[in-house]
Design a protein around this motif. Structure first.
Motif, PDB file in Angstrom:
ATOM      1  N   ARG A  13      -2.865   3.995   5.469  1.00 25.60           N
ATOM      2  CA  ARG A  13      -1.731   3.072   5.402  1.00 25.60           C
ATOM      3  C   ARG A  13      -2.251   1.696   5.020  1.00 25.60           C
ATOM      4  O   ARG A  13      -3.201   1.191   5.604  1.00 25.60           O
ATOM      5  CB  ARG A  13      -1.001   2.991   6.735  1.00 25.60           C
ATOM      6  CG  ARG A  13       0.209   2.065   6.654  1.00 25.60           C
ATOM      7  CD  ARG A  13       1.124   2.157   7.848  1.00 25.60           C
ATOM      8  NE  ARG A  13       1.608   3.487   8.143  1.00 25.60           N
ATOM      9  CZ  ARG A  13       2.574   4.132   7.469  1.00 25.60           C
ATOM     10  NH1 ARG A  13       3.137   3.555   6.435  1.00 25.60           N
ATOM     11  NH2 ARG A  13       2.958   5.331   7.827  1.00 25.60           N
ATOM     12  N   LYS A  14      -1.590   1.086   4.036  1.00 25.90           N
ATOM     13  CA  LYS A  14      -1.948  -0.255   3.610  1.00 25.90           C
ATOM     14  C   LYS A  14      -1.146  -1.286   4.405  1.00 25.90           C
ATOM     15  O   LYS A  14      -0.173  -0.937   5.073  1.00 25.90           O
ATOM     16  CB  LYS A  14      -1.676  -0.405   2.113  1.00 25.90           C
ATOM     17  CG  LYS A  14      -2.534   0.523   1.257  1.00 25.90           C
ATOM     18  CD  LYS A  14      -2.197   0.405  -0.207  1.00 25.90           C
ATOM     19  CE  LYS A  14      -2.392  -0.999  -0.631  1.00 25.90           C
ATOM     20  NZ  LYS A  14      -2.856  -1.266  -1.930  1.00 25.90           N
ATOM     21  N   LYS A  15      -1.535  -2.543   4.322  1.00 24.76           N
ATOM     22  CA  LYS A  15      -0.846  -3.608   5.049  1.00 24.76           C
ATOM     23  C   LYS A  15       0.609  -3.755   4.625  1.00 24.76           C
ATOM     24  O   LYS A  15       1.447  -4.175   5.402  1.00 24.76           O
ATOM     25  CB  LYS A  15      -1.574  -4.938   4.860  1.00 24.76           C
ATOM     26  CG  LYS A  15      -2.897  -4.989   5.584  1.00 24.76           C
ATOM     27  CD  LYS A  15      -3.577  -6.322   5.385  1.00 24.76           C
ATOM     28  CE  LYS A  15      -4.926  -6.306   6.080  1.00 24.76           C
ATOM     29  NZ  LYS A  15      -5.657  -7.546   5.889  1.00 24.76           N
ATOM     30  N   SER A  17       2.623  -1.399   4.044  1.00 24.30           N
ATOM     31  CA  SER A  17       3.273  -0.155   4.470  1.00 24.30           C
ATOM     32  C   SER A  17       3.246   0.962   3.435  1.00 24.30           C
ATOM     33  O   SER A  17       3.770   2.035   3.684  1.00 24.30           O
ATOM     34  CB  SER A  17       4.720  -0.402   4.910  1.00 24.30           C
ATOM     35  OG  SER A  17       4.729  -1.245   6.029  1.00 24.30           O
ATOM     36  N   LYS A  18       2.666   0.717   2.269  1.00 29.48           N
ATOM     37  CA  LYS A  18       2.497   1.794   1.302  1.00 29.48           C
ATOM     38  C   LYS A  18       1.335   2.672   1.746  1.00 29.48           C
ATOM     39  O   LYS A  18       0.562   2.300   2.631  1.00 29.48           O
ATOM     40  CB  LYS A  18       2.246   1.233  -0.093  1.00 29.48           C
ATOM     41  CG  LYS A  18       3.443   0.519  -0.673  1.00 29.48           C
ATOM     42  CD  LYS A  18       3.164   0.024  -2.063  1.00 29.48           C
ATOM     43  CE  LYS A  18       4.378  -0.713  -2.601  1.00 29.48           C
ATOM     44  NZ  LYS A  18       4.121  -1.239  -3.933  1.00 29.48           N
ATOM     45  N   LEU A  19       1.231   3.848   1.150  1.00 32.82           N
ATOM     46  CA  LEU A  19       0.155   4.767   1.487  1.00 32.82           C
ATOM     47  C   LEU A  19      -0.827   4.862   0.333  1.00 32.82           C
ATOM     48  O   LEU A  19      -0.438   4.967  -0.834  1.00 32.82           O
ATOM     49  CB  LEU A  19       0.715   6.157   1.797  1.00 32.82           C
ATOM     50  CG  LEU A  19       1.629   6.233   3.017  1.00 32.82           C
ATOM     51  CD1 LEU A  19       2.198   7.635   3.151  1.00 32.82           C
ATOM     52  CD2 LEU A  19       0.900   5.830   4.274  1.00 32.82           C
ATOM     53  N   SER A  20      -2.098   4.825   0.671  1.00 26.65           N
ATOM     54  CA  SER A  20      -3.162   4.982  -0.309  1.00 26.65           C
ATOM     55  C   SER A  20      -3.718   6.399  -0.173  1.00 26.65           C
ATOM     56  O   SER A  20      -4.088   6.825   0.917  1.00 26.65           O
ATOM     57  CB  SER A  20      -4.257   3.945  -0.050  1.00 26.65           C
ATOM     58  OG  SER A  20      -5.352   4.158  -0.910  1.00 26.65           O
ATOM     59  N   LEU A  21      -3.763   7.131  -1.272  1.00 24.68           N
ATOM     60  CA  LEU A  21      -4.305   8.485  -1.309  1.00 24.68           C
ATOM     61  C   LEU A  21      -5.647   8.420  -2.018  1.00 24.68           C
ATOM     62  O   LEU A  21      -5.722   7.933  -3.155  1.00 24.68           O
ATOM     63  CB  LEU A  21      -3.359   9.425  -2.058  1.00 24.68           C
ATOM     64  CG  LEU A  21      -1.910   9.411  -1.596  1.00 24.68           C
ATOM     65  CD1 LEU A  21      -1.054  10.246  -2.520  1.00 24.68           C
ATOM     66  CD2 LEU A  21      -1.802   9.902  -0.180  1.00 24.68           C
ATOM     67  N   ARG A  22      -6.700   8.901  -1.369  1.00 25.55           N
ATOM     68  CA  ARG A  22      -8.041   8.765  -1.950  1.00 25.55           C
ATOM     69  C   ARG A  22      -8.798  10.082  -1.924  1.00 25.55           C
ATOM     70  O   ARG A  22      -8.798  10.801  -0.927  1.00 25.55           O
ATOM     71  CB  ARG A  22      -8.850   7.734  -1.169  1.00 25.55           C
ATOM     72  CG  ARG A  22      -8.260   6.353  -1.199  1.00 25.55           C
ATOM     73  CD  ARG A  22      -9.126   5.400  -0.434  1.00 25.55           C
ATOM     74  NE  ARG A  22      -8.393   4.184  -0.127  1.00 25.55           N
ATOM     75  CZ  ARG A  22      -8.779   3.310   0.769  1.00 25.55           C
ATOM     76  NH1 ARG A  22      -9.883   3.501   1.451  1.00 25.55           N
ATOM     77  NH2 ARG A  22      -8.065   2.240   1.001  1.00 25.55           N
ATOM     78  N   LEU A  23      -9.464  10.334  -3.018  1.00 21.22           N
ATOM     79  CA  LEU A  23     -10.335  11.497  -3.150  1.00 21.22           C
ATOM     80  C   LEU A  23     -11.722  11.000  -3.532  1.00 21.22           C
ATOM     81  O   LEU A  23     -11.877  10.279  -4.526  1.00 21.22           O
ATOM     82  CB  LEU A  23      -9.806  12.443  -4.241  1.00 21.22           C
ATOM     83  CG  LEU A  23     -10.726  13.568  -4.699  1.00 21.22           C
ATOM     84  CD1 LEU A  23     -11.000  14.542  -3.565  1.00 21.22           C
ATOM     85  CD2 LEU A  23     -10.113  14.303  -5.874  1.00 21.22           C
TER      86      LEU A  23
END
Length: 125
Positions: A13-15, A17-23
């Motif tokens: 979760r970013k500040k 409120s968006k979501l970061s998806l990481r691979l």
């Protein structure tokens, strides 16, 4: 031809409120000779498809040109990420598709290729 060594997608979760998806993974290139991947990889892109059919494009895909060569594979560091407002934490898996065009001769008959795999989603929020 290409494949990934690891495939877990981590969700943060970013500040805002968006979501970061990481691979974070390793790009495995089967070959009997070592070569510069950046000289022959014309394009690479990808997306995640969720069980409800929603698709998120991976907007940041990168790999290192430095690699090591073992067991007839070139092994490159690889990362991909996306930012979304979708509430993807409710899912436990998604389908990852990576599209790439590896061209050694530049001949028009060398077609782009892709691979798909089901990947686990790990919630780190």
């Amino acid at each position: 031809m290409l494949r990934l060594a690891d495939s877990s997608i981590k969700i943060y979760r970013k500040k805002d409120s968006k979501l970061s998806l990481r691979l974070r993974s390793y790009l495995m290139v089967p070959t009997n000779v070592s070569f510069s991947l950046s000289a022959y990889l014309r394009s690479i892109s990808g997306h995640l498809e969720f069980p409800d059919g929603k698709i998120i494009e991976l907007d940041n895909i990168s790999y290192t040109d430095d690699c090591w060569y073992e067991f007839e594979y070139m092994i490159h560091d690889f990362s991909a990420s996306a930012v979304t407002e979708l509430q993807v934490q409710k899912y436990k898996a998604a389908k990852l598709t990576i599209n790439y065009h590896l061209s050694f001769t530049g001949h028009p008959t060398e077609e782009p290729d892709s691979f798909c795999l089901v990947v686990p989603l790990v919630d780190r929020t």
